[in-house]
Structures are given as C-alpha cells and as structure tokens.
Motif scaffolding. Structure first.
Motif: not given
Lengths: 292, 299
Positions: A75, A79, A85-87, A90, A94-95, A98-99, A101-104, A141
């Motif tokens: 948290r 990093y 390597r990315l998605y 997307m 969007q990437l 997405f990341l 959102d995972l971190r809120k 990011q």
C-alpha cells in the motif's frame, strides 16, 4: 525508518541470489542500488515487494513485513518493473484507471499534467505504443499515487535522453516532496545525478555503502609537471597519491585555495580537477571481487 | 477491490465467451435439425425398408458389440431410444464436440489465469498493487460463476430454439415431442463438469509459469480421463475400476433429462458432488499454492 532489511537472504537451491542484506532507508531519501547483472539488485527489490519469500531474514516497509504483511507494505509502495509488460488490450488511460482503482486512488488532473510532461497520448491503445511510450505510461502509474516509497527497477531502460532527464528530475522532485525513492541501475551517471546514497551489490552481497554528499566533496586531481621534481611533500587532505614519471594523480578533500597554493609551488604544465565519480568506487569493488 | 479485477477479467474474456457461446448455440441448432431428420424421417424410412427399430438399437447400442460399445461410450447410456426425439436430442449434451469446446474454453481460461499472467509478465504489475494473491484466485472463481452458467444457459436456449424451429415442441406424435424444460436440470451437470475442468486446471496454473505448459498438462490429464472412461466401457474387465476416477464418468446429464424424479436419485447428487468437489478442491489448492509460491520474473 521507512525501509529496513535485516539479514535478508534468498537462495535458489544451491545458488545464493541475495546474501544477508542489511539496508536502512529513511523517508525522503533517494537510494540507488548498483551492481552488474546477477548481483542481486532485482532479487532485493522483488523481496521488498513480497514477490519472493525470503529464505531467511526479513524486509519491512514502515514496520509491515514484506512477505507476511505484504498488502499493507505494498500500500505504501509503487513499483516499476525492470521487464515491463502491460495489458496490451487496454489504452494508456484504461491501464492507469485500472491500477488506480486497485489502489482505491482516484487519478487527479495530474494525469493530464504528467501526460503533457511526458509528451504521451494516453488515449492510444498500448498495443500500438513503442516500448519507450509504454515505459512512460508505466512511469505515470508509478508517479501518480505519490506513495511514501517508490521502487524502480532499471527505470531508464529504453528511454530517450530527454525522457531520461525528465524522469530523473521527477524522481528528484519526489524526493523533495518527502517520498523515498529506491532504484536499481547500472548506469553510474544517473545514480550520481540524483541519489543521496548508493549501495553497491556484488554476487548477492552488499559490498559498499556510499554517501553521495561526502563523495561529492572529494576531488580527483591529475597534474602533469613540466620537469621532474625530486621530492613531493603533499599537504594535508591529499589521499591516494600516485606518481608516475612527471604525472601526479590523487584525491583531495580539503579547501581549494590550499590545493592551488601548493600546486603553485610546482612546475605544473597541465591540470585537471574534477569531482570524484562513482565509477572509481564501483570499479574498485568490482575489481576486488573479480580478483577474489 | 475484487470487483475491479472481476470487471477486468470479464472484459478480457468477452470475445472468446461470445465465440464459444455462439458455437454451442449453433451446435444445438444443428443437433435439433439432425434429431428431427432422424426421428421423423430416417427411422421411419428404415422401418419401411424392413429394418426394425430393435435391429438398429442392437447394432448401434448393443453392449456386446464393438460398434455398440463405442457408440454408447460416446452418446451415453443404454437408456437412449433412437426413435424418441428427446432421447436423441439428449445426445447433444454428451456429444464430444460441445464437451471439447467447453473443456478447451475452461482449460484455456484457467491456464491464463495465473501461469498466463506470469508468462506475459503482467502478474508483477498486478501484484505490485496492494491486493492479496487470494483476491486474484477469488476473482477468477467469481468469473467462473458468471461465465459457466452463461454458457450453460446458451446451450439450453439453443435446445429451446432448435426444438421450436423444428416443430418438436408441438409435435402430435408423443415419440417425437420434446419438452425443453426437461433439459434444464442437465445444465447443473454441465456446470459441474466445466467447473471441475476449471478448478483442476487452475491448480496446475498456480504451480506453473508457462501458459503453454499448463495447457499441455491439463489437456493430457483430461484426455487420459476421457480415454479411460471410453475404454473402460469397451474393456470393462480391465478398466472399469478406473472410470470413477475420471470426471467424464461422473458427467451423467441424461439421467437428469430422462428421469423426472432425478432429484430423488442419490447417484445424481453423488456424481454432481464429485464434479463440483473436484472444482472446489482445485480452486482451494490453487489458492494455497499461489499464496505460498515465489513469483518468478517473466520468462
């Protein structure tokens, strides 16, 4: 203490990738980890992120064990992987969303600010981006959440010189904001440029800790004399004096007027004074280990 | 946070899901047409030519003949009566083609889930965020709970549409009439089979770092199970004891289609429990394995 490793060790069978690493990093510090390929830099970073389970010892970020309490540790960390390597399905934004959102963490108008700074179109699909552009997205990011600790594994790989400078300036600013930056590299100049301290790893072991402020105080002096001098009485603050024919080579840590006064007494034909770089220190340990 | 992952996984899977669902739907449409042709025309024509139904049934489904054993192993059970449309339609629920499509879909998705992410190098990006490894496995479980029922429902909609288009729902001949509602309980069985494939492959995936290798192991495992189940019926003396160890042995949707009181039969619940149990054990092992393992650098 923001980051502490105690006797952190990672073995892969009979191979020791990291050997009893003791590291302490305080908030706001910029620390570089130097070493040749296979010296354990990435292993150390991956242990800190909880990707690997230590064979022995521990790593902790703000008191959170990096393996047992890895979510709370992560948290506090953003990093940038070395092998990026990315998605690919997307777009850049969007990437980032997405990341986030995972971190809120909701990305602010800093997204546009960084996109302008890095000169990147974040609406483009990642599949259509070059490796340098993808790296910029990944850097965004990393910089956006402004976590207390930023870990980067060889961050300037594939970046052009302008972008490299831009990144180093962003890392320096992060340090000024109070964020701690820990990054691995084998490019000595970029480490010299922004780091407060440097750890040199060799074959999984920490062989040297270098404080950059004290390194910057050291000057390397090379003097060519117009004629041979019988005896040279070096003043105080001269270290590692080597003489060869009519050439002198030494390190100097004292005040400059004192040095110039002494040199004025010698038949100087040519003079070079430059700050002591990491290269010599790095080479010293590299060669020392190599000869063992 | 798991929902963020679930949304992303659903977004990744929608295209293969649509393709697989379309294929399964079209297979049902095709099988409905075949059923209609065979039960309303061909069987009648053959009977007119002097071949009795008993003769056909003996040749095609006799347990004592190699052809019968093979056909039975593929279309399932001695209960199938070839002149009944609903019996013939039920073959589409055990036919190797849709089962292969479902198996490949489940294996592919689960192989991609962990080993695939490590292989592509995106697992590092994901696990650098403050999420638990358990959440990744949980997100895949949630996606399975959405995707597998969707595929099951598509199969049933295919059954419904094809029997309706071919007039089998409203046929005046009771032998040719098909009630698609009788096929609904069999979806539980399809769900359980696909879940078993997914769970077991997820476990293999949690140990691996190469998607292709996980594919290889999982396909070999399920192919061996399929062959053991088929040859176990052809050579019962030698291999019958091995059949209960295969997931295909426990996949018995025709019991649920043919018997209105399927829910009162212990064997139905036993077979369903084995399949769902295999999936659940697979997921549990995937969770514990993945949470304990090192995350290697991408290949």
């Amino acid at each position: 203490m923001l980051l502490r490793t105690e006797q952190l060790t990672k073995n892969y069978g009979a191979v020791t990738a990291l050997d009893r690493l003791d590291l302490e990093v305080v908030p706001g510090e910029i620390v570089g980890i130097l070493g040749p390929n296979g010296s354990g830099k990435s292993t150390a970073l991956r242990l800190m992120l909880g990707f690997l389970k230590p064979t022995s010892g521990r790593a902790a970020i703000a008191g959170h064990d990096c393996w047992a309490d890895s979510v709370n540790a992560r948290r506090l960390v953003s990093y940038l992987p070395g092998e990026l390597r990315l998605y690919e399905n997307m777009t850049g934004i969007q990437l980032i969303n997405f990341l986030s959102d995972l971190r809120k963490h909701s990305p602010t108008d800093r997204v546009d600010q960084l996109a302008r700074l890095f000169d990147i179109d974040i609406q483009r699909p990642l599949a259509q981006m070059s490796s340098g552009m993808k790296r910029k997205i990944a850097l965004m990011q990393v910089l956006l959440p402004e976590t207390p600790l930023v870990i980067l594994d060889e961050p300037t790989n594939t970046l052009d010189p302008n972008m490299r400078d831009q990144l180093l300036s962003q890392l320096a600013q992060a340090g000024k904001r109070g964020q701690t930056v820990l990054f691995s590299s084998h490019v000595l100049t970029e480490v010299e440029q922004i780091c407060d301290r440097v750890a040199i790893l060799q074959r999984g072991r920490l062989v040297h800790w270098q404080d950059m402020a004290s390194l910057r105080k050291i000057r390397r002096v090379r003097v060519r004399l117009s004629q041979a001098v019988d005896a040279i009485a070096a003043p105080a603050h001269v270290e590692s004096l080597r003489t060869h024919a009519q050439e002198l080579d030494f390190q100097y840590t004292g005040p400059l007027p004192e040095l110039l006064r002494w040199l004025g007494e010698l038949p100087v034909a040519d003079l070079q004074i430059e700050p002591m770089g990491l290269a010599e220190i790095y080479q010293k340990y590299h060669q020392m280990i190599g000869s063992n | 946070m798991t929902w963020v992952l679930v949304r992303k996984l659903l977004r990744d899977i929608w295209l293969p899901l649509v393709v697989v669902a379309t294929l399964l739907f079209l297979f049902q449409i095709l099988w409905g047409r075949i059923t209609s042709r065979i039960t309303t025309q061909i069987i009648t024509d053959l009977q007119r030519a002097g071949l009795t139904l008993e003769f056909l049934q003996n040749v095609l489904l006799s347990r004592n003949e190699m052809i019968g054993q093979l056909v039975q192993a593929i279309i399932g059970g001695e209960q199938v009566e070839l002149n009944k449309s609903d019996n013939f339609m039920s073959i589409s629920y055990v036919h190797p083609l849709p089962l292969t499509i479902l198996g490949i879909f489940a294996i592919g998705r689960a192989a991609n889930a962990i080993a695939g992410e490590i292989d592509r190098g995106t697992m590092e990006l994901l696990l650098a965020q403050p999420i638990r490894r358990m959440q990744i496995v949980l997100a895949h479980l949630v996606v399975d709970m959405i995707v597998i029922p969707t595929l099951c429902l598509t199969i049933w909609i295919g059954t419904y549409c094809s029997t309706w288009w071919n007039g089998l729902q409203t046929s005046e001949n009771a032998m040719q009439r098909v009630d698609p509602m009788r096929f609904l309980p069999a979806l539980l069985c399809i769900f359980a089979l696909v879940f078993a494939h997914s769970g077991v492959t997820m476990w293999i995936s949690s140990m691996g770092r190469s998607r292709a290798r996980v594919w290889g192991w999982a396909i070999t495992l399920f192919l061996c199970m399929f062959l053991i189940n088929v040859f176990g019926q052809i050579l019962p003396e030698a291999l019958e004891w091995l059949r209960p160890l295969t997931v295909h042995y426990h996949y018995q949707p025709q019991q649920m289609i043919f018997n209105e009181d399927w829910y009162a039969r212990g064997s139905v619940w036993f077979h369903l429990s084995v399949l769902i149990g295999a999936g659940a054990v697979g997921y549990t092992l995937a969770w514990t394995t993945f949470c304990r393992r090192d995350l290697p650098a991408p290949l």
